[in-house]
Design a protein around this motif. Sequence first.
Motif, mmCIF file in Angstrom:
data_model
loop_
_atom_site.group_PDB
_atom_site.id
_atom_site.type_symbol
_atom_site.label_atom_id
_atom_site.label_comp_id
_atom_site.label_asym_id
_atom_site.label_seq_id
_atom_site.Cartn_x
_atom_site.Cartn_y
_atom_site.Cartn_z
ATOM 1 N N HIS A 184 -3.625 3.032 11.224
ATOM 2 C CA HIS A 184 -3.472 2.869 9.778
ATOM 3 C C HIS A 184 -2.528 3.934 9.255
ATOM 4 O O HIS A 184 -2.672 5.121 9.549
ATOM 5 N N LEU A 185 -1.557 3.497 8.475
ATOM 6 C CA LEU A 185 -0.622 4.402 7.829
ATOM 7 C C LEU A 185 -0.717 4.181 6.325
ATOM 8 O O LEU A 185 -1.098 3.092 5.859
ATOM 9 N N TYR A 186 -0.349 5.214 5.570
ATOM 10 C CA TYR A 186 -0.422 5.119 4.119
ATOM 11 C C TYR A 186 0.900 5.583 3.521
ATOM 12 O O TYR A 186 1.434 6.625 3.893
ATOM 13 N N GLY A 187 1.398 4.815 2.591
ATOM 14 C CA GLY A 187 2.638 5.152 1.916
ATOM 15 C C GLY A 187 2.459 5.116 0.416
ATOM 16 O O GLY A 187 1.429 4.669 -0.108
ATOM 17 N N GLY A 188 3.487 5.611 -0.312
ATOM 18 C CA GLY A 188 3.430 5.593 -1.764
ATOM 19 C C GLY A 188 2.452 6.590 -2.340
ATOM 20 O O GLY A 188 1.903 6.366 -3.430
ATOM 21 N N LEU A 189 2.188 7.682 -1.626
ATOM 22 C CA LEU A 189 1.227 8.664 -2.120
ATOM 23 C C LEU A 189 1.717 10.069 -1.807
ATOM 24 O O LEU A 189 2.512 10.288 -0.895
ATOM 25 N N VAL A 190 1.222 11.045 -2.567
ATOM 26 C CA VAL A 190 1.480 12.457 -2.289
ATOM 27 C C VAL A 190 0.172 13.227 -2.181
ATOM 28 O O VAL A 190 0.182 14.431 -1.932
ATOM 29 N N ASP A 191 -0.957 12.540 -2.376
ATOM 30 C CA ASP A 191 -2.282 13.139 -2.214
ATOM 31 C C ASP A 191 -3.014 12.346 -1.153
ATOM 32 O O ASP A 191 -3.351 11.176 -1.360
ATOM 33 N N GLY A 192 -3.239 12.986 0.003
ATOM 34 C CA GLY A 192 -3.857 12.279 1.117
ATOM 35 C C GLY A 192 -5.242 11.783 0.814
ATOM 36 O O GLY A 192 -5.714 10.808 1.418
ATOM 37 N N ARG A 193 -5.923 12.401 -0.124
ATOM 38 C CA ARG A 193 -7.273 11.948 -0.478
ATOM 39 C C ARG A 193 -7.257 10.579 -1.157
ATOM 40 O O ARG A 193 -8.270 9.890 -1.197
ATOM 41 N N ALA A 194 -6.117 10.192 -1.718
ATOM 42 C CA ALA A 194 -6.018 8.877 -2.358
ATOM 43 C C ALA A 194 -6.091 7.743 -1.343
ATOM 44 O O ALA A 194 -6.284 6.586 -1.711
ATOM 45 N N ALA A 195 -5.948 8.079 -0.032
ATOM 46 C CA ALA A 195 -6.063 7.053 1.013
ATOM 47 C C ALA A 195 -7.508 6.799 1.388
ATOM 48 O O ALA A 195 -7.793 5.934 2.214
ATOM 49 N N SER A 196 -8.452 7.555 0.791
ATOM 50 C CA SER A 196 -9.872 7.360 1.066
ATOM 51 C C SER A 196 -10.451 6.343 0.099
ATOM 52 O O SER A 196 -9.755 5.789 -0.755
ATOM 53 N N SER A 197 -11.747 6.126 0.209
ATOM 54 C CA SER A 197 -12.426 5.165 -0.676
ATOM 55 C C SER A 197 -12.749 5.763 -2.027
ATOM 56 O O SER A 197 -13.199 5.064 -2.935
ATOM 57 N N ASP A 198 -12.527 7.052 -2.185
ATOM 58 C CA ASP A 198 -12.801 7.716 -3.459
ATOM 59 C C ASP A 198 -11.819 7.208 -4.520
ATOM 60 O O ASP A 198 -10.619 7.132 -4.279
ATOM 61 N N THR A 199 -12.333 6.883 -5.682
ATOM 62 C CA THR A 199 -11.498 6.246 -6.715
ATOM 63 C C THR A 199 -11.036 7.198 -7.806
ATOM 64 O O THR A 199 -10.451 6.760 -8.788
ATOM 65 N N LYS A 200 -11.248 8.486 -7.651
ATOM 66 C CA LYS A 200 -10.945 9.404 -8.754
ATOM 67 C C LYS A 200 -9.511 9.912 -8.761
ATOM 68 O O LYS A 200 -9.112 10.632 -9.668
ATOM 69 N N PHE A 201 -8.698 9.558 -7.743
ATOM 70 C CA PHE A 201 -7.366 10.138 -7.648
ATOM 71 C C PHE A 201 -6.354 9.321 -8.449
ATOM 72 O O PHE A 201 -6.342 8.090 -8.411
ATOM 73 N N TYR A 202 -5.501 10.038 -9.168
ATOM 74 C CA TYR A 202 -4.608 9.415 -10.141
ATOM 75 C C TYR A 202 -3.611 8.457 -9.517
ATOM 76 O O TYR A 202 -3.171 7.520 -10.148
ATOM 77 N N ASP A 203 -3.196 8.693 -8.271
ATOM 78 C CA ASP A 203 -2.144 7.845 -7.682
ATOM 79 C C ASP A 203 -2.696 6.832 -6.696
ATOM 80 O O ASP A 203 -1.967 6.298 -5.881
ATOM 81 N N LYS A 204 -4.008 6.570 -6.778
ATOM 82 C CA LYS A 204 -4.607 5.633 -5.825
ATOM 83 C C LYS A 204 -4.013 4.229 -5.965
ATOM 84 O O LYS A 204 -3.841 3.517 -4.976
ATOM 85 N N ASP A 205 -3.643 3.831 -7.191
ATOM 86 C CA ASP A 205 -3.077 2.494 -7.401
ATOM 87 C C ASP A 205 -1.725 2.324 -6.730
ATOM 88 O O ASP A 205 -1.276 1.209 -6.489
ATOM 89 N N ASN A 206 -1.063 3.448 -6.433
ATOM 90 C CA ASN A 206 0.249 3.365 -5.799
ATOM 91 C C ASN A 206 0.171 3.332 -4.274
ATOM 92 O O ASN A 206 1.179 3.117 -3.603
ATOM 93 N N VAL A 207 -1.019 3.588 -3.704
ATOM 94 C CA VAL A 207 -1.164 3.706 -2.259
ATOM 95 C C VAL A 207 -0.959 2.353 -1.589
ATOM 96 O O VAL A 207 -1.503 1.331 -2.026
ATOM 97 N N VAL A 208 -0.152 2.355 -0.506
ATOM 98 C CA VAL A 208 0.070 1.150 0.296
ATOM 99 C C VAL A 208 -0.586 1.371 1.654
ATOM 100 O O VAL A 208 -0.204 2.280 2.400
ATOM 101 N N ASP A 209 -1.612 0.580 1.940
ATOM 102 C CA ASP A 209 -2.339 0.673 3.213
ATOM 103 C C ASP A 209 -1.633 -0.230 4.221
ATOM 104 O O ASP A 209 -1.548 -1.445 4.033
ATOM 105 N N ILE A 210 -1.122 0.389 5.288
ATOM 106 C CA ILE A 210 -0.308 -0.351 6.268
ATOM 107 C C ILE A 210 -1.041 -0.375 7.606
ATOM 108 O O ILE A 210 -1.475 0.673 8.110
ATOM 109 N N THR A 211 -1.177 -1.579 8.176
ATOM 110 C CA THR A 211 -1.808 -1.738 9.491
ATOM 111 C C THR A 211 -0.741 -2.031 10.524
ATOM 112 O O THR A 211 0.176 -2.823 10.279
#
Length: 699
Positions: free
Chosen positions: A492-519
């Motif tokens: 799994h790779l993640y793009g469109g983010l600068v905070d690695g925690r936004a790739a988790s299931s936690d929903t409190k990070f401001y840029d989570k909507d921009n995260v692209v989950d790549i398989t």
Amino acid sequence: MMLKLSLQLLQLLLLPHSAYSVLLGWVESPDYPSGYSPHASLNWSRCATKGHTLSIRLIHLDLEDSQDCENDAVKIYSNGNLISVLCGKREFEELQATVNPSLRSSPGGCLSLSFHSDYSNTKRHTGFRGFYTLQDFDECQDDPDNGCTQFCHNFIGGYRCSCRHSYHLDTDKHTCTVNCNEDLSGLNSGQISSPSWPSSYAENANCNYTLSVDVHLQLELHFSDDFDVEQSPDGQCIDGLRVETPSGTLGPFCGNTPPPSPLLTHSNEVQIHFTSDNFGTNKGFSLHFKTRDKICPVVVTPHSTVTPEQPEYHQGQTVTVTCDAGREASIQQNSQIVSQYVTTCQSTGIWTSNYICELVDCGFPDIPEDSILKVVGSNSQHTQYNDQIQFTCISKYYTLEGDDTYTCSARGVWESSGGNTEMPKCTEVCGMPEKEPQITARILGGKVANLGEIPWHLLVKYPSRGGASLINDRWAVTAAHVVENVPETTLHLYGGLVDGRAASSDTKFYDKDNVVDITSEKIIIHPGYARNVNDRTNFDNDIALIRFATRVNLGPNLLPICLPEGNEDLVENEQGTVSGFGVTDRGIHSAKLRYASIGVFSTKECQNTPLFSPNNPMIFTDNMFCAGADGRDSCEKDSGGPFVLPMLTGGSGPFRLGGIVSWGSPCRERRFKGYYTKVKNYVQWIKNTIDATEKSLKQ
């Protein structure tokens, strides 16, 4: 005395009417002639029979007068429509002259009358009286739309049409026409002319002449020069002459110029039709028909030429038919549609083969539904010869390579103005972030990147932490040792983010909507990389490619980095930018993406490699380079991440992937020197591997 006066009035009123007029009855106000009382009312209605009209003739009117007849009034309606409102006192002569003529129903229609009085009158009024009659309606005199084209005869309850001598009523029982249908089958010659020739032809004519001769003969028509068929000023046929054969229709012909003579029909069966409207004094036409041996048409099929070219073709003669440019015959030869064929003239005047030369159809370009290449308008209807289509890419994050406009050629393929038949391609815009880092800092606790500043950096979080670089919308490149033990479809790779925690299931990070989950779908490690750790004496060929399961949507926060171009090697002290989520100067993994600008060391400096075990230095190869700066370097868990040239701060794009974070001694135990895979040496391997993989997946 009153009865005598009424009878005299009736006789006077009935004198100007039709000879057929029946008195049906009287209609009068309540208590007439003694005078109506307050709040009196009357409603009356009658209907005429078919072919008759109903009329009311008032002989007396004395009501209270008021403005708009709002107090006392008598109202007359025809089929529900108000036709008269009356009040006050009217003399008999006025009623007869101005009121009564309008009180009439339509043929077969109805008349209704209503009367009302208000609560009081200053004087008592006698009211009104009239009689209604049923009268025959004279359609011939009073109805201009009776439909009779010549004579109209009225009778009680209806009418009928009739015609002059030599005419007869058509099936509609209104139109007068002539009997000009004639079957001349079996005659090899004869004369045909319009009705009443040489006098003016009849109106409403609908003539049909049938000719039929032996199958090996054809009929030819010779028209006289005296030709006169009604034509409008703009050249349209009002009346017309048509010659119909099994293969088509000749005409219509009209005006003062006869059809070409002789008119060859190329058929042994002909129908000659002549029609006229109900007006005009034109003379018409006359023709002589005869037969001759059949010849084949000079034009075998429309939109083609024949070889050899002759004025006429007889039985047994053979020609080659060639369709015009951009057309092809609807015949299959060796699984191909051809534009040329051979045919022979038969005794029946028909070519043995007669194919239609249809416009070449290039078909809609074969573009997959999920393609980034699109046709402007996506109109699949206009795909024939000389039609044009225009290509574009789905977004501004792609560049169209090649011509954008293609034309359907005579060969049946889409072709650009430059003669290119391959469809254009959309390539990703690379190395051009929409945001630019402002200052430089060290990655060990250095500058935190803002969203969109390093849009090609991908975070590898599972199963082990590392980095990768997006090189197009389906592929990424990383270090081989980051993915060497990872099953192909589990990465799994993640793009469109600068905070690695936004790739988790936690929903409190401001840029989570921009995260692209790549398989990942496929991982390809360079074949020269030593995958067995026990055999590894160096990290030579530490590079791998990752193909995604689906194409990613590019945007301002997710853009590819360019690959190196040309054969220029890295220069000592050349400045670049390294980025990652690795260990900071505090010895912990960074939650944020950090970057730093560092310089390339000399080959001599790079050959002074760190020890991985006592007396066991790692081997430095030409596929590597090392870089660093005082207090700035890549670190653990930055592996696979990008080293970009020129440096992002102050540099101008497009930026290129100079290196991949590969190896080095633990960050805090060395003097800020990291080793990188030299991407320039692997550009051809990257391109060849991607091309071969994509080709195999399409098969």
